[in-house]
Design an enzyme around this catalytic site. Structure first.
Site, mmCIF file in Angstrom:
data_model
loop_
_atom_site.group_PDB
_atom_site.id
_atom_site.type_symbol
_atom_site.label_atom_id
_atom_site.label_comp_id
_atom_site.label_asym_id
_atom_site.label_seq_id
_atom_site.Cartn_x
_atom_site.Cartn_y
_atom_site.Cartn_z
ATOM 1 C CB ALA A 125 -0.977 -0.009 1.103
ATOM 2 N N PRO A 127 3.210 4.434 -0.895
ATOM 3 C CG PRO A 127 3.520 6.494 -1.999
ATOM 4 C CD PRO A 127 3.828 5.086 -2.168
ATOM 5 N N GLY A 128 0.576 5.079 -0.603
ATOM 6 C CA GLY A 128 -0.995 5.089 -0.326
ATOM 7 C C GLY A 128 -1.627 5.834 -1.428
ATOM 8 N N GLY A 129 -1.182 6.205 -2.393
ATOM 9 C CA GLY A 129 -1.820 6.594 -3.604
ATOM 10 C C GLY A 129 -3.270 6.111 -3.843
ATOM 11 C CE LYS A 130 -1.810 2.097 -8.090
ATOM 12 N NZ LYS A 130 -0.378 2.783 -7.513
ATOM 13 C CD GLU A 148 5.097 -0.890 2.419
ATOM 14 O OE1 GLU A 148 4.206 -0.760 1.295
ATOM 15 O OE2 GLU A 148 6.306 -1.308 2.203
ATOM 16 N NE ARG A 153 7.507 1.798 -0.164
ATOM 17 C CZ ARG A 153 7.538 2.804 -1.254
ATOM 18 N NH1 ARG A 153 8.579 3.758 -1.209
ATOM 19 N NH2 ARG A 153 6.277 2.688 -2.015
ATOM 20 C CG ASP A 175 6.373 -10.775 3.677
ATOM 21 O OD1 ASP A 175 5.403 -10.803 2.574
ATOM 22 O OD2 ASP A 175 7.360 -11.069 3.400
ATOM 23 C CB CYS A 245 4.680 1.238 -12.203
ATOM 24 S SG CYS A 245 6.078 0.968 -10.821
#
Ligand code: SAM
Length: 311
Positions: A125, A127-130, A148, A153, A175, A245
């Site tokens: 997750a 840094p949390g954009g989604k 996470e 992070r 994990d 990505c």
């Protein structure tokens, strides 16, 4: 074949990238990808509608003399004609009224069809954009668990959630491969750790300095384990989204093929008309989305899967 600009930096990362692209794609496709990696990418922001409306953000941008443009596929996003560092100075950023996020990175959460009251798992997750987009899309009325693995992070993730005033997200530093299948979820997002090949900019050597075969291999191993766990944790009949990505089939099509072999999931084609304005490349699996890097988009791969009720 187009030769990239090798003027600076880690030529090994660049050579590996070109080798990998040519292993999988024809010359024309390689050129599309490499040309996209030469472009300077636009800056985009997402309005946090839990705190402010898009009109309020537009007014604030007008006051700061920043030009902006709409995007056809999501109302609450703006492409802005300024630098991220300048936006970060503004109240709208400091108070969490906006979140700086690349256009491609918003699409996996938008494709999830998340709804209030659902249980949602974001398996990778920070840094949390989604995560924060999912909270916005569900009016902060879903029960979101954000996992996470890396503690620093995870702190950034918590900071971003708090700054955006989001209440119904629980962060777990863990994990995700070790998650207990005690709880199962209505929706799962696996925005997997990856080589980042889709974010490489040929004119910025630091974006390919970490790109190694070792990183690809490690990413593939983790992706395979994470997607298996995701399917275990998904309610039968419900859907999950897998994204990276990266533009490499090893991290995309091959991972989906591996999980399709389990017999537990099927592909839900991503075919809503609203995505038609986004340029894509053919994939090995019909119904999945491969967005090549360009001026507007980072390279991204997105697949939607449904868990069968019976194998
Ligand atoms: N979804 C995030 C967003 O939109 O802001 C970006 C996620 S990034 C592609 C992948 C994240 O997964 C990294 O923060 C990484 O530290 C984390 N990660 C790597 N391995 C993991 C694992 N086994 N379990 C959980 N998180 C993991």
């Amino acid at each position: 074949m187009m030769k990239p600009n090798q003027a600076n930096g880690n030529s090994q990362g660049l050579e590996l990238l070109i080798e990998k692209l040519h292993q999988h794609y024809d010359d024309q496709t390689c050129d599309i990808i490499l040309n996209g990696m030469r472009e300077k990418r636009v800056v985009s922001l997402r309005v946090n509608t839990l705190k402010k409306s898009k009109d309020e953000i537009k007014q604030a941008l007008d006051t700061s003399h920043i030009m902006y443009h709409d995007v056809s596929w999501y109302d609450d996003v703006l492409i802005v004609e300024t630098k991220e560092s300048l936006l970060e100075e503004l109240d709208m950023f400091k108070h969490g009224w906006i979140y700086l996020q690349s256009l491609s990175s918003m699409i996996p959460a938008l494709i999830m069809d998340a709804k209030p009251k659902q249980t949602i798992l974001d398996m990778a997750a920070a840094p949390g954009g989604k995560t924060t987009l999912l909270a916005v899309l569900t009016q902060d009325q879903a029960s979101i668990t954000a996992i996470e693995a890396h503690p620093i992070r995870a702190e950034k993730l918590k900071f971003n959630i708090n700054r955006q005033g989001i209440k119904h997200v629980s962060v777990m530093v863990k994990d995700a491969r070790m998650l207990d299948p005690y709880f199962i979820f209505d929706r799962i997002l696996l925005d997997a750790p990856c080589s980042g090949s889709g974010t490489i900019l040929l004119n910025d050597p630091k974006t390919f300095s970490y790109f190694t075969q070792k990183l690809i291999d490690k990413s593939v191993e983790t992706q395979k384990a994470l997607i298996k766990k995701a399917v275990d944790l998904l309610k039968p009949g419900e859907t999950m989204v897998y994204s990276t990505c990266s533009v490499l089939p090893d991290e995309n099509d091959n991972i989906i093929q591996s999980i399709l072999k389990s017999g537990w999931v099927e592909v839900v084609p991503i075919e809503d008309d609203k995505w038609h304005s986004i340029p894509t490349l053919p994939t090995q699996i019909p119904g999945t989305l491969l967005i090549p890097p360009s001026q507007y988009y980072e390279g991204f791969f997105i697949a939607k899967l449904k868990k069968k009720v019976k194998k």
